[in-house]
Scaffold this motif. Sequence first.
Motif, PDB file in Angstrom:
ATOM      1  N   GLY A 108      49.446  40.049  40.650  1.00 47.02           N
ATOM      2  CA  GLY A 108      48.999  41.350  40.174  1.00 47.02           C
ATOM      3  C   GLY A 108      48.298  41.271  38.836  1.00 47.02           C
ATOM      4  N   LEU A 109      48.854  40.480  37.910  1.00 54.11           N
ATOM      5  CA  LEU A 109      48.248  40.343  36.586  1.00 54.11           C
ATOM      6  C   LEU A 109      46.888  39.661  36.651  1.00 54.11           C
ATOM      7  N   LEU A 110      46.789  38.581  37.416  1.00 51.87           N
ATOM      8  CA  LEU A 110      45.528  37.842  37.509  1.00 51.87           C
ATOM      9  C   LEU A 110      44.422  38.701  38.133  1.00 51.87           C
ATOM     10  N   VAL A 111      44.754  39.405  39.210  1.00 54.92           N
ATOM     11  CA  VAL A 111      43.748  40.268  39.838  1.00 54.92           C
ATOM     12  C   VAL A 111      43.335  41.382  38.878  1.00 54.92           C
ATOM     13  N   GLY A 112      44.293  41.950  38.165  1.00 58.88           N
ATOM     14  CA  GLY A 112      43.989  43.022  37.223  1.00 58.88           C
ATOM     15  C   GLY A 112      43.051  42.575  36.118  1.00 58.88           C
ATOM     16  N   PHE A 113      43.348  41.431  35.493  1.00 61.30           N
ATOM     17  CA  PHE A 113      42.487  40.955  34.404  1.00 61.30           C
ATOM     18  C   PHE A 113      41.126  40.496  34.928  1.00 61.30           C
ATOM     19  N   GLY A 114      41.096  39.945  36.144  1.00 60.77           N
ATOM     20  CA  GLY A 114      39.808  39.579  36.730  1.00 60.77           C
ATOM     21  C   GLY A 114      38.925  40.795  36.947  1.00 60.77           C
ATOM     22  N   LEU A 115      39.532  41.898  37.405  1.00 58.25           N
ATOM     23  CA  LEU A 115      38.766  43.131  37.611  1.00 58.25           C
ATOM     24  C   LEU A 115      38.255  43.693  36.295  1.00 58.25           C
ATOM     25  N   ILE A 116      39.073  43.610  35.246  1.00 58.59           N
ATOM     26  CA  ILE A 116      38.643  44.093  33.935  1.00 58.59           C
ATOM     27  C   ILE A 116      37.364  43.377  33.491  1.00 58.59           C
ATOM     28  N   ILE A 117      37.353  42.062  33.654  1.00 54.71           N
ATOM     29  CA  ILE A 117      36.177  41.281  33.263  1.00 54.71           C
ATOM     30  C   ILE A 117      34.949  41.742  34.049  1.00 54.71           C
ATOM     31  N   LEU A 118      35.122  41.946  35.352  1.00 52.59           N
ATOM     32  CA  LEU A 118      33.992  42.372  36.183  1.00 52.59           C
ATOM     33  C   LEU A 118      33.518  43.764  35.804  1.00 52.59           C
ATOM     34  N   PHE A 119      34.449  44.695  35.594  1.00 51.18           N
ATOM     35  CA  PHE A 119      34.062  46.056  35.211  1.00 51.18           C
ATOM     36  C   PHE A 119      33.265  46.063  33.909  1.00 51.18           C
ATOM     37  N   ARG A 120      33.679  45.209  32.955  1.00 44.93           N
ATOM     38  CA  ARG A 120      33.019  45.203  31.649  1.00 44.93           C
ATOM     39  C   ARG A 120      31.621  44.609  31.714  1.00 44.93           C
ATOM     40  N   HIS A 121      31.313  43.931  32.798  1.00 41.47           N
ATOM     41  CA  HIS A 121      29.976  43.349  32.939  1.00 41.47           C
ATOM     42  C   HIS A 121      29.216  44.002  34.089  1.00 41.47           C
ATOM     43  N   ASN A 122      29.561  45.299  34.330  1.00 41.37           N
ATOM     44  CA  ASN A 122      28.827  46.116  35.296  1.00 41.37           C
ATOM     45  C   ASN A 122      28.765  45.471  36.673  1.00 41.37           C
ATOM     46  N   ALA A 123      29.927  45.011  37.136  1.00 41.28           N
ATOM     47  CA  ALA A 123      30.047  44.444  38.477  1.00 41.28           C
ATOM     48  C   ALA A 123      31.395  44.881  39.039  1.00 41.28           C
ATOM     49  N   SER A 124      31.619  44.594  40.307  1.00 41.66           N
ATOM     50  CA  SER A 124      32.894  44.916  40.926  1.00 41.66           C
ATOM     51  C   SER A 124      33.105  43.965  42.090  1.00 41.66           C
ATOM     52  N   LEU A 125      34.206  44.171  42.807  1.00 45.96           N
ATOM     53  CA  LEU A 125      34.452  43.379  44.011  1.00 45.96           C
ATOM     54  C   LEU A 125      34.318  44.232  45.262  1.00 45.96           C
ATOM     55  N   GLY A 126      33.422  45.209  45.176  1.00 50.85           N
ATOM     56  CA  GLY A 126      33.087  45.986  46.345  1.00 50.85           C
ATOM     57  C   GLY A 126      34.188  46.936  46.771  1.00 50.85           C
ATOM     58  N   GLY A 127      34.047  47.472  47.982  1.00 54.31           N
ATOM     59  CA  GLY A 127      35.060  48.335  48.553  1.00 54.31           C
ATOM     60  C   GLY A 127      35.458  49.471  47.637  1.00 54.31           C
ATOM     61  N   LEU A 128      36.755  49.624  47.426  1.00 50.96           N
ATOM     62  CA  LEU A 128      37.265  50.703  46.589  1.00 50.96           C
ATOM     63  C   LEU A 128      36.920  50.499  45.119  1.00 50.96           C
ATOM     64  N   ASN A 129      36.588  49.265  44.725  1.00 49.71           N
ATOM     65  CA  ASN A 129      36.088  49.062  43.363  1.00 49.71           C
ATOM     66  C   ASN A 129      34.787  49.827  43.162  1.00 49.71           C
ATOM     67  N   ILE A 130      33.918  49.793  44.169  1.00 51.64           N
ATOM     68  CA  ILE A 130      32.666  50.553  44.096  1.00 51.64           C
ATOM     69  C   ILE A 130      32.970  52.040  43.998  1.00 51.64           C
ATOM     70  N   LEU A 131      33.909  52.506  44.823  1.00 49.96           N
ATOM     71  CA  LEU A 131      34.271  53.919  44.796  1.00 49.96           C
ATOM     72  C   LEU A 131      34.851  54.315  43.438  1.00 49.96           C
ATOM     73  N   SER A 132      35.692  53.454  42.859  1.00 52.81           N
ATOM     74  CA  SER A 132      36.305  53.781  41.568  1.00 52.81           C
ATOM     75  C   SER A 132      35.265  53.840  40.457  1.00 52.81           C
ATOM     76  N   VAL A 133      34.297  52.917  40.472  1.00 53.10           N
ATOM     77  CA  VAL A 133      33.230  52.939  39.467  1.00 53.10           C
ATOM     78  C   VAL A 133      32.363  54.179  39.647  1.00 53.10           C
ATOM     79  N   PHE A 134      32.070  54.523  40.909  1.00 54.30           N
ATOM     80  CA  PHE A 134      31.276  55.722  41.179  1.00 54.30           C
ATOM     81  C   PHE A 134      31.991  56.981  40.682  1.00 54.30           C
ATOM     82  N   LEU A 135      33.276  57.113  40.980  1.00 54.28           N
ATOM     83  CA  LEU A 135      34.034  58.295  40.553  1.00 54.28           C
ATOM     84  C   LEU A 135      34.139  58.359  39.035  1.00 54.28           C
TER      85      LEU A 135
END
Length: 200
Positions: A108-135
């Motif tokens: 859980g921690l590794l996935v969470g911090f990995g997502l933070i890095i992606l969000f901060r560089h205007n990227a995501s891992l698709g799926g609901l990540n795209i939906l969350s960034v859009f919302l």
Amino acid sequence: MKTTHRWLSIVEGCLLVALGLHILNSSGLLISGTAGAGMILLRVTDLSFGQLFFLLNIPFYILAWYTLGRDFTLRTFASVSLLSLLSELMKQYVVLSIHPLLSGALGGLLVGFGLIILFRHNASLGGLNILSVFLERRFGLHASKTTLVADILVLMAAVVFLDWSHLGYSLLAFLLLSSVVGRYHRPPEWAQIVMVDAKV
């Protein structure tokens, strides 16, 4: 230099997420969102996680292209492709034997911090990540809230496939991921302005 830094960060984020997902998979645990859906489908198909994750994300690229822009979509496509590749490599070359409690916490921690890095560089891992960034961009809704809803939905679906102990360990991973995103993710200035306007 800025472009190099961004792509190095995206690779680092994908590595953290891939390792976190591999740790969770090694103990038969789940995580939220599209990755969680892929982990569930592993139990009913002959496809690998990497293949499922890539296929599940294809419809979300349309949403990203028309609402979040070409650059975000291309970076997300690259991130999803890289994560799928890393997942395949880890499945073949990284053998783990971890207690589910530790697996849930680390994953859980590794996935969470990995997502933070992606969000901060205007990227995501698709799926609901795209939906969350859009919302977040459209309505100022913090990404952690969307992640929490996704966690609950995946957990409800997982009741069919997991025993109670594995559900509990998966819930730990869900909570830690959501906690990391909630505490460390800072919406961009334009998203903060949207949130202020919404409160007014």
